[in-house]
Every structure is written in structure tokens, then in C-alpha cells.
Design a protein around this motif. Structure first.
Motif, PDB file in Angstrom:
ATOM      1  N   ILE A  32      42.835  33.922  39.805  1.00  0.00           N
ATOM      2  CA  ILE A  32      42.614  35.518  40.633  1.00  0.00           C
ATOM      3  C   ILE A  32      41.242  35.265  40.727  1.00  0.00           C
ATOM      4  N   ALA A  33      40.809  34.795  40.218  1.00  0.00           N
ATOM      5  CA  ALA A  33      38.965  35.172  41.137  1.00  0.00           C
ATOM      6  C   ALA A  33      38.840  34.888  41.966  1.00  0.00           C
ATOM      7  N   PRO A  34      38.971  33.608  42.793  1.00  0.00           N
ATOM      8  CA  PRO A  34      39.641  33.558  44.323  1.00  0.00           C
ATOM      9  C   PRO A  34      39.941  35.067  44.903  1.00  0.00           C
ATOM     10  N   VAL A  35      40.615  35.676  44.870  1.00  0.00           N
ATOM     11  CA  VAL A  35      40.840  37.029  45.289  1.00  0.00           C
ATOM     12  C   VAL A  35      39.428  37.724  45.501  1.00  0.00           C
ATOM     13  N   LEU A  36      38.593  37.762  44.540  1.00  0.00           N
ATOM     14  CA  LEU A  36      37.499  38.731  44.722  1.00  0.00           C
ATOM     15  C   LEU A  36      36.006  37.361  45.591  1.00  0.00           C
ATOM     16  N   ALA A  37      35.902  36.216  45.661  1.00  0.00           N
ATOM     17  CA  ALA A  37      34.993  36.132  46.350  1.00  0.00           C
ATOM     18  C   ALA A  37      34.565  36.858  47.551  1.00  0.00           C
ATOM     19  N   HIS A  38      35.358  37.607  48.152  1.00  0.00           N
ATOM     20  CA  HIS A  38      35.243  38.438  49.573  1.00  0.00           C
ATOM     21  C   HIS A  38      34.586  40.072  49.002  1.00  0.00           C
ATOM     22  N   THR A  39      34.782  39.853  47.730  1.00  0.00           N
ATOM     23  CA  THR A  39      33.907  41.360  47.376  1.00  0.00           C
ATOM     24  C   THR A  39      32.560  41.167  46.618  1.00  0.00           C
ATOM     25  N   LYS A  40      31.325  41.924  46.568  1.00  0.00           N
ATOM     26  CA  LYS A  40      30.154  42.833  46.059  1.00  0.00           C
ATOM     27  C   LYS A  40      30.703  42.279  44.245  1.00  0.00           C
ATOM     28  N   ALA A  41      31.899  42.767  44.150  1.00  0.00           N
ATOM     29  CA  ALA A  41      31.496  42.810  42.336  1.00  0.00           C
ATOM     30  C   ALA A  41      31.561  41.486  42.177  1.00  0.00           C
ATOM     31  N   GLN A  42      30.660  42.152  41.048  1.00  0.00           N
ATOM     32  CA  GLN A  42      30.679  40.130  40.173  1.00  0.00           C
ATOM     33  C   GLN A  42      31.592  39.891  38.559  1.00  0.00           C
ATOM     34  N   PHE A  43      32.570  38.866  38.290  1.00  0.00           N
ATOM     35  CA  PHE A  43      33.347  39.113  37.462  1.00  0.00           C
ATOM     36  C   PHE A  43      32.838  37.919  36.776  1.00  0.00           C
TER      37      PHE A  43
ATOM     38  N   ILE B 243      41.392  48.160  42.945  1.00  0.00           N
ATOM     39  CA  ILE B 243      40.914  49.019  41.827  1.00  0.00           C
ATOM     40  C   ILE B 243      39.546  48.569  42.239  1.00  0.00           C
ATOM     41  N   VAL B 244      39.273  47.241  42.866  1.00  0.00           N
ATOM     42  CA  VAL B 244      37.284  46.625  43.008  1.00  0.00           C
ATOM     43  C   VAL B 244      37.742  47.411  44.043  1.00  0.00           C
ATOM     44  N   ASP B 245      38.047  47.459  45.165  1.00  0.00           N
ATOM     45  CA  ASP B 245      37.598  48.515  46.480  1.00  0.00           C
ATOM     46  C   ASP B 245      37.568  50.488  46.100  1.00  0.00           C
ATOM     47  N   THR B 246      38.176  50.963  45.285  1.00  0.00           N
ATOM     48  CA  THR B 246      38.349  51.718  45.069  1.00  0.00           C
ATOM     49  C   THR B 246      37.116  51.755  44.172  1.00  0.00           C
ATOM     50  N   ALA B 247      36.345  51.675  42.743  1.00  0.00           N
ATOM     51  CA  ALA B 247      35.043  51.245  42.687  1.00  0.00           C
ATOM     52  C   ALA B 247      34.118  51.199  42.745  1.00  0.00           C
ATOM     53  N   SER B 248      34.124  49.799  43.989  1.00  0.00           N
ATOM     54  CA  SER B 248      33.020  50.554  44.855  1.00  0.00           C
ATOM     55  C   SER B 248      33.050  51.082  45.710  1.00  0.00           C
TER      56      SER B 248
END
Length: 185
Positions: A49-60, A27-32
Motif C-alpha cells: 500500500i505504501a508506494p501508492v502514497l509516494a506522490h502525496t505530501k501525506a506522511q504514513f 481520502i488522502v486528497d480529500t484530507a489534504s
């Protein structure tokens, strides 16, 4: 929105594998693909969960009171968006477990919203409506006032005369129970 504990499922749905990634990564890829400013509200099991997002530009961000319910979590998320940019014109609300949301569908939702004078553009499915939904800043105070378990649907209902609903029956499919998970697999 990815703060819930997935209590009916018995494991964090955010981390479920789907199409070679986790539901949350998908969903982060879709939103991005449709926005440069993607924000994820985490709560339960945020350290896992947070480490899964480390490679994205999304902010959490972490909402420590996530157990108060999705309304409280959505209100917190809106406040985080406004803390970064108080001039934000609209917010698109997504859930991590709606499997069939695509960037093309979100682009259509955004386009239809921009072409109308409605305050809200929501998805219609299973004789109901809800997220994904785009909310104009004119309803931000209503979103900020949410608490408990009542989420975005409450605001859509309040402003239904000023809401356009687009058909998206696939939004009905989400992962909440072991049976849903079995269907996913």
C-alpha cells in the motif's frame, strides 16, 4: 486510518479503484484539501500500500500491531501525531473507505467544531454516529488509552454530553464486503 486487513472483503480495500484513483488516494486528497498535516496509519499489507502514497505530501507510519484492532491503531496514530507536535490542538479521524466524504463536508465539520465549545464533533448517520470526527486535545488521553476493537465511537459515547453530531447520512456508505464492492462498481 488504513491499517486493517479487509478480511471480509478478501482484498485490500485501500487499493480499490474509485474515481480513477485508489480509495486511499481519494481520502488522502480529500484530507489534504483541508490540512497540510495528513497522516496515514498503515498495517496489513503496508509494503503493498505504501508506494501508492509516494506522490502525496501525506506522511504514513506502520503499526506493526494493527491486528490488535482499530482502537489500538487509533491510539497509535494519535501518539504519532503527538510525537511530531505535542501541541496539536485537534485531530480529524477519517477512514479510507467512506466514499462520500468531501473536502467541503470536512470544512463544514471543522467550521462547526471551531464555532462551538464541544470536545468532539462527529458525523451522524443511520441512527448512529462516528467518524469522520474531530477530537479536541482534551480527549487525547482517552484516545491514547484505546485498545482492541473499540475505536473512536467509544470516546464519543464517553463524552457524548460534550459532543455535537452533524448529520451526514452518506458516511454510512463504506466498503466492507464483496456485496459493498459490487455496489461500488
Amino acid at each position: 486510518m488504513a491499517a486493517g486487513s479487509s478480511s471480509r472483503l478478501g482484498q485490500p480495500k485501500q487499493l480499490l479503484p474509485y474515481k480513477g484513483k485508489t480509495l486511499l488516494e481519494n481520502i488522502v486528497d480529500t484530507a489534504s484539501a483541508v490540512s497540510d498535516d495528513v497522516r496515514i496509519v498503515l498495517g496489513s499489507r503496508h509494503k503493498q500500500i505504501a508506494p501508492v502514497l509516494a506522490h502525496t505530501k501525506a506522511q504514513f507510519c506502520y503499526f506493526k500491531d494493527w491486528s490488535q484492532g482499530m482502537g489500538s491503531t487509533l491510539s497509535y496514530g494519535i501518539q504519532q501525531v503527538l510525537n511530531k507536535n505535542r501541541y496539536t490542538k485537534a485531530v480529524l479521524v477519517l477512514l479510507c473507505d467512506q466514499l462520500h466524504v468531501t473536502s467541503q463536508m470536512l470544512e463544514e465539520l471543522i467550521f462547526l467544531h471551531q464555532q462551538s465549545d464541544h470536545l468532539i464533533t462527529a458525523c451522524g448517520y443511520d441512527q448512529s454516529y462516528g467518524v469522520p470526527a474531530l477530537f479536541d486535545r482534551k480527549v487525547f488521553l482517552d484516545l491514547l488509552s484505546l485498545s482492541g476493537e473499540q475505536g473512536a465511537k467509544k470516546i464519543i459515547q464517553k463524552h457524548f454530553k460534550n459532543t455535537q453530531v452533524i448529520s451526514f447520512p452518506e458516511a454510512e456508505v463504506d466498503i466492507d464486503t464483496p456485496k459493498d464492492l459490487a455496489l461500488l462498481r
